[in-house]
Write a protein that holds these residues in place. Structure first.
Motif, PDB file in Angstrom:
ATOM      1  N   ASP A  66       0.846  -1.155   0.016  1.00 11.23           N
ATOM      2  CA  ASP A  66      -0.094  -0.072  -0.111  1.00 11.23           C
ATOM      3  C   ASP A  66       0.638   1.173   0.057  1.00 11.23           C
ATOM      4  OD1 ASP A  66      -2.202   1.590  -0.067  1.00 11.23           O
ATOM      5  OD2 ASP A  66      -2.490   1.624   2.301  1.00 11.23           O
ATOM      6  N   THR A  67       1.762   1.362  -0.916  1.00 11.20           N
ATOM      7  CA  THR A  67       2.605   2.501  -1.135  1.00 11.20           C
ATOM      8  C   THR A  67       2.821   3.023  -2.355  1.00 11.20           C
ATOM      9  OG1 THR A  67       4.594   0.896  -1.478  1.00 11.20           O
ATOM     10  CG2 THR A  67       4.145   1.616   0.812  1.00 11.20           C
ATOM     11  N   ALA A  78       1.073   5.036   3.811  1.00 12.56           N
ATOM     12  CA  ALA A  78      -0.141   5.771   4.314  1.00 12.56           C
ATOM     13  C   ALA A  78       0.196   6.185   5.831  1.00 12.56           C
ATOM     14  CB  ALA A  78      -0.986   4.446   4.322  1.00 12.56           C
ATOM     15  N   VAL A  81      -6.068   7.444   8.286  1.00 17.18           N
ATOM     16  CA  VAL A  81      -7.242   7.611   7.487  1.00 17.18           C
ATOM     17  C   VAL A  81      -8.052   8.767   8.212  1.00 17.18           C
ATOM     18  CG1 VAL A  81      -9.394   6.484   6.663  1.00 17.18           C
ATOM     19  CG2 VAL A  81      -7.029   5.174   6.730  1.00 17.18           C
ATOM     20  N   THR A  95      -7.486   8.277   2.779  1.00 13.14           N
ATOM     21  CA  THR A  95      -6.329   7.844   3.059  1.00 13.14           C
ATOM     22  C   THR A  95      -5.138   8.718   2.966  1.00 13.14           C
ATOM     23  OG1 THR A  95      -6.838   5.460   2.933  1.00 13.14           O
ATOM     24  CG2 THR A  95      -4.584   5.925   3.234  1.00 13.14           C
ATOM     25  N   TYR A  97      -1.478   9.782   2.316  1.00 12.14           N
ATOM     26  CA  TYR A  97      -0.016   9.291   2.146  1.00 12.14           C
ATOM     27  C   TYR A  97       0.986  10.393   2.198  1.00 12.14           C
ATOM     28  CZ  TYR A  97      -2.492   5.163   0.272  1.00 12.14           C
ATOM     29  OH  TYR A  97      -3.233   4.040   0.058  1.00 12.14           O
TER      30      TYR A  97
END
Length: 213
Positions: A66-67, A78, A81, A95, A97
């Motif tokens: 998740d990058t 991340a 949230v 989300t 980042y």
């Protein structure tokens, strides 16, 4: 439309002005297939957009970690949230980042205006639903629906504006404006129906009414 017509169409075709996570979520909840053009659809085609290193679309993404990876090869991970509400009260999750380190990066001026590290604000739910709709409009059926929408809707606006003199409203007040629009639309529909009767083209529909009732 559903309340007035008494039935629900299996799909909805709309221009980019109607795109939102809220709209996508609603259509999914009532099981209507979306054929909505993304707001960035035309921008995606431009060379300037494709070369813009600040855009999320031009960054690599690793689903497992998740990058995102920026132009300089640094990871945006991340952080947290957050929840946000629209004017209508719809709540979505975004989300956030952040890049590991933008200090001394030769691409920073082109990538972000932030004094610190670059951040991305992304609604995963929105992107997932947008991708579904994007795939729909590129399909053979989607191309046909969008072509029909362009002919039927844009053509009607063109006639009302150019042939019926709807360049600007001379009347004042919502009631008078609404009445003028109503009369013009009635005139347009009567004129169109008359032309169809003359050419014996009545009774043809994009969807059979009985099957969608």
């Amino acid at each position: 439309m559903e309340e007035n017509l008494g039935f629900r169409y299996p799909s909805v075709t709309a221009d980019f002005g109607y795109e939102s996570e809220e709209a996508y979520t609603y259509l999914r909840s009532v099981k209507q297939k979306p054929y909505i053009k993304p707001q960035t659809y035309e921008k995606w085609k431009k060379r300037s957009f494709k070369q813009d290193i600040s855009k999320r679309e031009n960054m690599g993404y690793d689903e497992k970690t998740d990058t995102y990876t920026c132009h300089a090869g640094k990871a945006l991970t991340a952080l947290f949230v957050k929840k946000q509400k629209s004017k209508s009260g719809y709540e979505s999750e975004v989300t956030v980042y952040e890049c590991e380190n933008c200090r001394g990066c030769p691409y920073k001026e082109k990538c972000t205006r932030a004094k610190g590290n670059k951040r991305l604000y992304i609604s995963k739910s929105f992107l997932e639903k947008r991708q579904e709709s994007y795939g729909n409009i590129l399909s053979e059926t989607g191309i046909k629906y969008r072509m029909n929408r362009s002919i039927q809707v844009e053509g009607a606006f063109g006639v009302l504006k150019n042939d019926y003199g709807l360049q600007r409203f001379l009347l004042r007040g919502k009631t008078k404006v609404k009445l003028k629009i109503l009369l013009l639309c009635m005139g347009y529909n009567i004129n169109k129906l008359h032309a169809k009767i003359q050419k014996e083209r009545t009774g043809s529909y994009l969807f059979p009414v009985k099957e969608t009732a």
